[in-house]
Every structure is written in C-alpha cells, then in structure tokens.
Design an enzyme around this catalytic site. Structure first.
Site, PDB file in Angstrom:
ATOM      1  N   ALA B  95       0.816  -1.208   0.000  1.00 14.91           N
ATOM      2  CA  ALA B  95       0.000   0.000   0.000  1.00 14.91           C
ATOM      3  C   ALA B  95       0.850   1.258   0.000  1.00 14.91           C
ATOM      4  CB  ALA B  95      -0.906  -0.002   1.228  1.00 14.91           C
ATOM      5  N   LYS B  96       2.077   1.146   0.516  1.00 13.18           N
ATOM      6  CA  LYS B  96       3.005   2.281   0.584  1.00 13.18           C
ATOM      7  C   LYS B  96       2.333   3.507   1.172  1.00 13.18           C
ATOM      8  CE  LYS B  96       5.885   0.360  -3.098  1.00 13.18           C
ATOM      9  NZ  LYS B  96       5.099  -0.778  -3.605  1.00 13.18           N
ATOM     10  N   ARG B  97       1.619   3.301   2.280  1.00 12.66           N
ATOM     11  CA  ARG B  97       0.931   4.382   2.959  1.00 12.66           C
ATOM     12  C   ARG B  97       1.883   5.131   3.886  1.00 12.66           C
ATOM     13  NH1 ARG B  97      -2.184   2.797  -0.544  1.00 12.66           N
ATOM     14  NH2 ARG B  97      -4.409   2.513  -0.291  1.00 12.66           N
TER      15      ARG B  97
END
Lengths: 271, 271
Positions: B95-97
């Site tokens: 998700a690379k949040r």
C-alpha cells in the site's frame, strides 16, 4: 481545473481555503450516526454549508478506506456530488501515493479517470518514475510532499546533503525538472512558519497546499507573510477545525461559520 | 503471523517466495474477462495453484483501487479466501501508505483490523509519527520502503548526508529505534544487487521484502548471496512473471509451474 481557473475562483470568492473532508464515523454527530448513509450525508451537509467560503475540498483517503468498499462508495458519491452541485471547487484526493511506474499509472487511472479529481497528493521517496505517471492529464495536478506539518517531518526531510541542501529542497529542485508549476504543487505544513521563506527560494512560482492550520496549530498569518505570491499560490487546508466545529444538529451551520471566519481573514490578505 | 511461524513455514516449504497479486483486469485471460467476478476468480485460481510453493501473497492496492468499490470488494474476498483455505500464508498489503499520526492510525485500522492482513508496506518520508501508528498490533508487521527496485530509487534514496550516510541507510538506522526486527521489515529491490551487502550492515537481523525478481530483472542468486541470514531473512516477490505466465485457459497451471521453479531454486539456497 487549470491554474487560471483556480486563481479566478480564489479572487472571486476572496478565499484560498480548502476544506479537508476527513470524515470519521466515530466523530460525526450522534443524530447522524445511525443513518444508513452517514458518511455521505455528513459530507453533503458540510459541503453545502461551506462551499461559498472555500475553493477546494480535500478528502483524505484513509478515512474512506477504513470502511472498505462501503467507504470507497461514499467517497465516489461525495465527489460526484461536489462536481454536480459545486463545479467550481477544486478536488484533491489526499492519498500520498507513489509506487513503481506501472503501478503509479494505475493509481493515476483510479484518481484521474475513475474518481476524476483535480489533484492527488504523491510521496516523493521513490523518485521520478513513481511521480511522472500522474502527469500529462489535462487540467490535473500532482501535489508532491515536500515539508509536511507533522513532527516526524524532521526525521528525514531536513537532512542536509554534502552541500547543505536539505531533502525537501532537493525534492522540490529535482521534481521541478519533471513538471511545470502549472501541473505540480507542493505540500508544505503551516506549522513550518518561517520555512516558507526557504520554500519560496526553490519554488517561487508554485502553488503550495498548506495543511496544519487549526487543530495542528499553524498560523495563517505567517503562512501568508512568507508564502503568498502574486497569484496567491496558496491553498490553505483546515479539516477538524471546520467539520467538527459542532457535534450537534447544527454541525453544518457551525462548519459554515468556521469556514466563513477563515474566508474573512483570507479576504483581508488578498486585498 | 510472528517471525517464528514465518520462518517455520519457509523451512517446511523450502521457499521464501511471495506471489504478487497485481491483478490487472486488462491482462487476465480473455476467457475470464467477461466473468462477473473476474478479479476474484483469477486470484482464487492463481492462489490455489501457487500456494504449495510460496509462503506469502502480496496484493498491490493500486490494482484493486483502480476499480473503486468493486475492486476493494474483490480484494476483501481474496484475503478472506487465503485466510480460510491457506491459513499458513503471510499476507502483505502493498500500500506504501504513510500520513500524519491520526491518519496513519486510520490506515492501520483499515489494514490490520478490517482487512486483517499480516503486514503493510509504508513510505518513510513523513518520519516517525507516520510509521509508529502501524506498530503494536500483535503479530502484525510494518514493511518500510528503504531501497526500492525502480530507476527513481536513485533520485533521493542514495543522497548522501554530511557524513556520507545515504538516505536509505538513514531510514533503516533511524527506524530501527522505533521497532524491533520482529515487527519491522524493509523493502529492498532485487535490482540493487550488491547493495544487499550494505543493507546487511545496517539491518543485520531484519527480514527484507525483495521485489524486482523476474519482469524487473533482479537476480535471485545475488539477492541470496548478499542478503540471506541465518533464519533466511528474505521474502522474494515475483508478480508478473508468475501470474501472467500464460494468457490461456491454463493460466493457473502455468503460474503454478513458474512458482514451483522459483521454489526449487530457493530450496537449493536453503539447504
């Protein structure tokens, strides 16, 4: 929406306010909580009450994703509602996305084709090919994280390279080779105060999206003093201070009043 | 899933393979394209065919978000399917949040409570308070971007500070004060080759999630040579090379064959 239209809206409405639609079902008024479509109904009321006083809305994706498919659906209808009833509003998906090229292309498709927002916030860590897939959509914008409003912004963003250049400056300088100021903005937190002077040295003509006024403690006056340029060049966001101004049945009315207060302050700066 | 269980699965299955579920409706076999539930049906077949040869699945959120609420729904059912039918698999939401604290907390809730995955990839740019809200969930992991597989990784991640420390090293060193190697992994691209030696100097005991083998050109042999530690410490991901191995009705069978090939290679490295 292109820069000219955005600036016209700012001048006409005497406002560079962006309202953050960080709609948390745990914080919306009790009388709405049991509504089968509570998130959308809350948003709709907030939007109708604040639209005269702002030029942009910024839903933060986290709040919608936390309710899975249902949250995403409420977001889609919120955006459609803004576009139908308040077509002069600039819509920013606060998503902070950024991935390898073929994946960023898919995110661009989601946000610019499917949701059809005007802008998306993007994280710079993965570099050029994670950012450029969001460019090239007519009238759409990338808003790149530069110097954020939170405490953790000091961990890496202020690291100086061998020449004394800080990471946020390097991000702005390098990314300004990828896009013009008519298609890329930067996120700079209102809590950074005088740093806006430094930002304007590397981004003299760019619009800045400025979160952190209100609940996070940033000063609108300082942001304007050090950050405003000829065509304004600022979108100042307030979320919690507006949308949770009241927890009662008057929540929308109170949100409108808070938005209007900020607009009135902004009008004096624009004159 | 805690580290001990993950390592047990790796040893039992003689595999440290992660299959990337980057399910693109434009690339799935034509005979499935008209299926009313095409994304889920594709995933289900791929999962059943590859599960004997891998220890983890990594859906990249971009592929599901590009179909809005329907895509999110397909993802939720895919994760539920893995948990029901293949409960020994480690599930990573790619998700690379990363956002300010109260927002990262919401993302953590979405991914660890609602979707109930084992791990989420997180971008480090916003620093400590954007990362720590993902910590403290029993058996859940943060996988922080360190040195990614794409060309743009050179833009900022290799920038040296005054002491010659590169940004990815600073990210690993600083973040290792926030979490133990039993709750935080790092993303290091397989395309980085010998850089794994440098990574192991700053992250001697951490698991690394390694994308970039296959379509992106990384070498499994180099990754193992420079990156493997006593309890393996590697999850190597392949997406396109496995799930799009065939475009025909045999797509799942061919995916299984490709996964098995990688497992067989991995088995020799684990002996």
């Amino acid at each position: 929406m292109n820069r000219q239209n955005l600036v016209e809206n700012i001048r006409r409405k005497k406002s560079f306010l962006c309202v953050g639609l960080d709609t948390d079902p745990l914080k919306i008024p009790p009388h709405l909580a049991d509504h089968p479509d509570a998130i959308f109904e809350f948003n709709r009321a907030i939007i109708d009450a604040t639209a005269p006083y702002c030029v942009a809305y910024k839903p933060n994706m986290a709040f919608y994703e936390s309710f899975g498919a249902a949250g995403w659906d409420a977001l889609e209808r919120t955006i459609a509602y803004i576009k139908e009833h308040h077509p002069d509003q600039f819509i920013i998906a606060d998503a902070k996305r950024g991935d390898i090229g073929n994946t960023s292309r898919l995110y661009a498709r989601s946000f610019f084709e499917h949701l059809d927002v005007d802008a998306i916030t993007v994280a710079p860590y993965m570099g050029e090919d994670s950012v450029t897939p969001f460019l090239g959509y007519d009238g759409k914008w990338v808003i790149l994280l530069a110097l954020t409003s939170n405490k953790g912004s000091h961990d890496f963003q202020l690291t100086e390279d061998r020449n004394g250049k800080r990471l946020f400056e390097q991000v702005i300088e390098t990314s300004s080779k990828w896009a013009t100021p008519d298609e890329m903005m930067y996120v700079v937190g209102a809590t950074q105060g005088k740093m806006f002077e430094e930002i304007r040295k590397v981004a003299p003509n760019s619009f800045l999206l400025v979160p952190g006024v209100g609940a996070q403690g940033g000063s609108l006056e300082e942001v304007v003093k050090y950050g405003m340029i000829d065509d304004c060049g600022l979108l100042v966001n307030s979320s919690r201070g507006i949308i949770y101004a009241s927890n009662g049945e008057d929540f929308a009315e109170k949100a409108g009043i808070e938005a209007r207060k900020l607009r009135d302050q902004m009008a004096t700066f624009l004159n």
